[in-house]
Design a protein around this motif. Structure first.
Motif, PDB file in Angstrom:
ATOM      1  N   ARG A   1     -51.836 -20.227 -17.107  1.00 17.01           N
ATOM      2  CA  ARG A   1     -53.108 -20.616 -17.742  1.00 17.01           C
ATOM      3  C   ARG A   1     -52.931 -20.816 -19.257  1.00 17.01           C
ATOM      4  O   ARG A   1     -53.411 -21.805 -19.829  1.00 17.01           O
ATOM      5  CB  ARG A   1     -54.164 -19.552 -17.467  1.00 17.01           C
ATOM      6  CG  ARG A   1     -55.496 -19.834 -18.132  1.00 17.01           C
ATOM      7  CD  ARG A   1     -56.426 -18.637 -17.944  1.00 17.01           C
ATOM      8  NE  ARG A   1     -56.875 -18.567 -16.559  1.00 17.01           N
ATOM      9  CZ  ARG A   1     -57.862 -19.309 -16.066  1.00 17.01           C
ATOM     10  NH1 ARG A   1     -58.461 -20.187 -16.845  1.00 17.01           N
ATOM     11  NH2 ARG A   1     -58.236 -19.192 -14.826  1.00 17.01           N
ATOM     12  N   LYS A   2     -52.241 -19.895 -19.906  1.00 19.83           N
ATOM     13  CA  LYS A   2     -52.033 -20.007 -21.358  1.00 19.83           C
ATOM     14  C   LYS A   2     -51.249 -21.264 -21.717  1.00 19.83           C
ATOM     15  O   LYS A   2     -51.538 -21.929 -22.719  1.00 19.83           O
ATOM     16  CB  LYS A   2     -51.285 -18.770 -21.875  1.00 19.83           C
ATOM     17  CG  LYS A   2     -52.138 -17.530 -22.024  1.00 19.83           C
ATOM     18  CD  LYS A   2     -51.315 -16.389 -22.612  1.00 19.83           C
ATOM     19  CE  LYS A   2     -52.175 -15.148 -22.846  1.00 19.83           C
ATOM     20  NZ  LYS A   2     -51.374 -14.036 -23.436  1.00 19.83           N
ATOM     21  N   LEU A   3     -50.242 -21.574 -20.917  1.00 18.08           N
ATOM     22  CA  LEU A   3     -49.432 -22.756 -21.199  1.00 18.08           C
ATOM     23  C   LEU A   3     -50.254 -24.037 -21.037  1.00 18.08           C
ATOM     24  O   LEU A   3     -50.153 -24.957 -21.853  1.00 18.08           O
ATOM     25  CB  LEU A   3     -48.209 -22.783 -20.285  1.00 18.08           C
ATOM     26  CG  LEU A   3     -47.161 -21.692 -20.554  1.00 18.08           C
ATOM     27  CD1 LEU A   3     -46.091 -21.705 -19.473  1.00 18.08           C
ATOM     28  CD2 LEU A   3     -46.516 -21.884 -21.928  1.00 18.08           C
ATOM     29  N   ILE A   4     -51.078 -24.101 -19.982  1.00 19.56           N
ATOM     30  CA  ILE A   4     -51.920 -25.280 -19.776  1.00 19.56           C
ATOM     31  C   ILE A   4     -52.930 -25.412 -20.916  1.00 19.56           C
ATOM     32  O   ILE A   4     -53.174 -26.516 -21.431  1.00 19.56           O
ATOM     33  CB  ILE A   4     -52.653 -25.201 -18.419  1.00 19.56           C
ATOM     34  CG1 ILE A   4     -51.646 -25.311 -17.270  1.00 19.56           C
ATOM     35  CG2 ILE A   4     -53.714 -26.282 -18.304  1.00 19.56           C
ATOM     36  CD1 ILE A   4     -50.948 -26.643 -17.188  1.00 19.56           C
ATOM     37  N   GLN A   5     -53.518 -24.300 -21.337  1.00 19.86           N
ATOM     38  CA  GLN A   5     -54.468 -24.344 -22.450  1.00 19.86           C
ATOM     39  C   GLN A   5     -53.801 -24.878 -23.710  1.00 19.86           C
ATOM     40  O   GLN A   5     -54.375 -25.707 -24.432  1.00 19.86           O
ATOM     41  CB  GLN A   5     -55.033 -22.946 -22.707  1.00 19.86           C
ATOM     42  CG  GLN A   5     -56.051 -22.490 -21.676  1.00 19.86           C
ATOM     43  CD  GLN A   5     -56.488 -21.047 -21.885  1.00 19.86           C
ATOM     44  OE1 GLN A   5     -55.702 -20.208 -22.332  1.00 19.86           O
ATOM     45  NE2 GLN A   5     -57.735 -20.749 -21.564  1.00 19.86           N
ATOM     46  N   ALA A   6     -52.594 -24.399 -23.987  1.00 24.90           N
ATOM     47  CA  ALA A   6     -51.877 -24.834 -25.186  1.00 24.90           C
ATOM     48  C   ALA A   6     -51.541 -26.318 -25.112  1.00 24.90           C
ATOM     49  O   ALA A   6     -51.738 -27.070 -26.082  1.00 24.90           O
ATOM     50  CB  ALA A   6     -50.608 -24.003 -25.367  1.00 24.90           C
ATOM     51  N   LEU A   7     -51.047 -26.761 -23.951  1.00 27.80           N
ATOM     52  CA  LEU A   7     -50.595 -28.142 -23.820  1.00 27.80           C
ATOM     53  C   LEU A   7     -51.757 -29.138 -23.834  1.00 27.80           C
ATOM     54  O   LEU A   7     -51.695 -30.170 -24.511  1.00 27.80           O
ATOM     55  CB  LEU A   7     -49.780 -28.295 -22.536  1.00 27.80           C
ATOM     56  CG  LEU A   7     -48.392 -27.644 -22.581  1.00 27.80           C
ATOM     57  CD1 LEU A   7     -47.817 -27.487 -21.174  1.00 27.80           C
ATOM     58  CD2 LEU A   7     -47.444 -28.478 -23.450  1.00 27.80           C
ATOM     59  N   LEU A   8     -52.828 -28.833 -23.110  1.00 28.77           N
ATOM     60  CA  LEU A   8     -53.961 -29.752 -23.083  1.00 28.77           C
ATOM     61  C   LEU A   8     -54.779 -29.660 -24.373  1.00 28.77           C
ATOM     62  O   LEU A   8     -55.303 -30.668 -24.852  1.00 28.77           O
ATOM     63  CB  LEU A   8     -54.837 -29.481 -21.860  1.00 28.77           C
ATOM     64  CG  LEU A   8     -54.164 -29.767 -20.515  1.00 28.77           C
ATOM     65  CD1 LEU A   8     -55.140 -29.536 -19.369  1.00 28.77           C
ATOM     66  CD2 LEU A   8     -53.606 -31.184 -20.448  1.00 28.77           C
ATOM     67  N   GLY A   9     -54.855 -28.462 -24.925  1.00 26.87           N
ATOM     68  CA  GLY A   9     -55.550 -28.316 -26.206  1.00 26.87           C
ATOM     69  C   GLY A   9     -54.891 -29.140 -27.294  1.00 26.87           C
ATOM     70  O   GLY A   9     -55.565 -29.733 -28.152  1.00 26.87           O
ATOM     71  N   ASN A  10     -53.584 -29.226 -27.277  1.00 26.18           N
ATOM     72  CA  ASN A  10     -52.854 -30.040 -28.251  1.00 26.18           C
ATOM     73  C   ASN A  10     -53.221 -31.519 -28.143  1.00 26.18           C
ATOM     74  O   ASN A  10     -53.144 -32.262 -29.127  1.00 26.18           O
ATOM     75  CB  ASN A  10     -51.347 -29.870 -28.040  1.00 26.18           C
ATOM     76  CG  ASN A  10     -50.518 -30.864 -28.819  1.00 26.18           C
ATOM     77  OD1 ASN A  10     -50.424 -30.790 -30.039  1.00 26.18           O
ATOM     78  ND2 ASN A  10     -49.931 -31.823 -28.121  1.00 26.18           N
TER      79      ASN A  10
END
Length: 365
Positions: free
Chosen positions: A182-191
C-alpha cells in the motif's frame, strides 16, 4: 542407475503428469541436463559476463520521517528505469522471512505424491496449483523450476485449502506485506499527481497470490534457465530470495545508461525484499513506470528457493491508463481491458520477454 530422459514423452509424463517435477528428475541421479531443458543459445544466461546491480536497498522506515521526499524519489527513479529495487526496514519480520525459506524447502522435500495432489488437473482447490516449468505444453524448452501457487480469497479458505505444510507462513507473509504494498502504491501514484483514497488503492492490489518456487541443483546450469524472460502481469510483486542468487533484470533500451539493454544480477541482501513493477502498473501509469523484464539462472551448488507475492486487480476488474495521466499526455498508450482477458493471454503463451503487453498496446505505444 539413473533413468534415461532422452525420450521427451517419458520425461514429460514423469515430471509434469506424474508430479515429480524437476526435483524428481534430479533425485533420480541424472548427471546431465535432459535435452528438453536445454535452452536455445540466445536464452542461456552467461553468469560471467553479467554485471551486478549496485543500487543500494531503499530504507522504507524513512518514509515516515524528514527524508520522506528523498525516499519517494528513490522509489520513483527505480520504477521509471529498471522496474526493480530492494527494500529494507519494510515491516515484514525478518524471522518470518527466514522461516518462509525453510518452509519452502520443507514443502518441496515432501514425497512427490503429496505434492502432486495439487496439480492443476486434480487439485482439490481452485486456489492451489502445483506444477513445474511455466507452460510445459507449449514451451520450446522447459524451465528448471517447480512451484506451488496459492491464491488468496479470505482467511478461512486459505486455512482450509492451502497446503498445511506451508499455509501458516505463506498467509503471514501475505498479511504482513499488505501495508508495504500500500505504501509503495501511494508513493508511486502520488508522484504522478493521482489522488486516490484507500478503496481505490485496494482496487489495484486486491487480488493476491503467494508462490513458492524451487530451483533444484542443476548439473549444467549454463544450458538451462530457472525462469525465462518475462514481466509480471500484476501491479507489484514482493519477492523474497534466498542467499544463493540468480535473479537477473534487463535494463530497458530506452533508459539513458551505459548498461541499457544489458542483464544485471540483483544480489541477495540479508533481510531485504525485492520489489518489481508489474505490467498493470505500467499500464495504469500510461507507460511512465516500467514493468521489469527478468529471468532466473540455475546453480550447480545448492537448491534455491524464492517466494513471490503477486498483488494486482481482481480478474473482473477493468484496467486502463489513469484518466488524469491520459489527459496530461494527450493519448492513451494502452486500451481498456478486463483483467481476466489479460491473465488468459499471459498464461496461454510461453514466456517471451514483455510481449504480454502487446495484448493491450494502442498504436501510440
Amino acid at each position: 542407475m539413473a533413468p534415461s530422459f532422452d525420450n521427451e514423452n517419458s520425461l514429460f509424463n514423469f515430471a509434469v503428469r506424474d508430479g515429480n517435477g524437476v526435483k524428481g528428475i534430479v533425485d533420480s541421479g541424472i548427471s546431465t541436463v535432459p535435452p528438453a531443458y536445454i535452452q536455445p543459445p540466445a536464452e542461456q544466461i552467461d553468469k560471467n559476463n553479467a554485471s551486478i546491480c549496485d543500487i543500494p536497498p531503499i530504507d522504507l522506515s524513512k518514509l515516515d520521517g524528514p527524508d520522506h521526499d528523498e525516499v519517494v524519489n528513490q522509489i520513483v527513479r527505480a520504477a521509471e528505469t529498471l522496474g526493480f529495487f530492494q527494500v529494507i526496514n519494510h515491516g515484514v519480520p525478518v524471522e518470518l522471512l527466514e522461516s518462509l525459506k525453510q518452509t519452502a524447502h520443507n514443502f518441496f522435500g515432501l514425497p512427490a505424491q503429496r505434492k502432486a495432489v495439487y496439480r492443476r488437473e486434480v487439485s482439490p482447490s481452485l486456489l492451489v496449483n502445483y506444477g513445474t516449468s511455466f507452460l510445459p505444453e507449449k514451451e520450446r524448452a522447459l524451465e528448471w523450476k517447480d512451484y506451488i501457487s496459492m491464491s488468496y480469497t479470505n482467511d478461512d479458505e486459505a486455512i482450509q485449502q492451502w497446503p498445511v505444510e506451508c499455509r501458516d507462513d505463506a498467509l503471514q507473509y501475505l498479511k504482513t506485506s499488505h501495508e508495504l504494498v500500500r505504501k509503495l502504491i501511494q508513493a508511486l501514484l502520488g508522484n504522478l499527481g493521482v489522488k486516490l483514497d484507500e478503496s481505490n488503492i485496494d482496487t489495484f492490489i486486491q487480488k493476491k497470490t503467494v508462490n513458492m518456487n524451487f530451483y533444484p541443483t542443476c548439473p549444467n546450469p549454463e544450458l538451462t534457465v530457472g525462469v525465462g524472460r518475462h514481466s509480471d502481469i500484476g501491479t507489484l510483486t514482493v519477492l523474497l530470495q534466498d542467499g544463493i542468487g540468480g535473479l537477473y533484470v534487463k535494463v530497458p533500451e530506452e533508459v539513458d545508461t551505459e548498461k541499457k539493454g544489458e542483464w544485471v544480477e540483483i544480489p541477495p541482501t540479508p533481510g531485504a525484499l525485492v520489489i518489481n513493477i508489474g505490467d498493470t502498473l505500467q499500464i495504469l501509469s500510461n507507460g511512465r513506470y516500467k514493468s521489469a523484464e527478468h529471468r532466473v539462472r540455475t546453480t550447480s551448488t545448492k537448491s534455491r528457493v524464492s517466494i513471490p507475492l503477486f498483488a494486482g486487480p481482481e480478474p473482473t476488474q477493468k484496467v486502463a491508463p489513469l484518466p488524469q495521466l491520459v489527459k496530461k499526455d494527450g493519448v492513451a498508450h494502452y486500451r481498456e481491458f478486463v483483467m481476466l482477458d489479460y491473465i488468459k493471454s499471459f498464461f496461454g503463451n510461453p514466456h517471451d520477454g514483455k510481449r504480454s503487453l502487446d495484448f493491450v498496446k494502442t498504436n501510440s505505444a
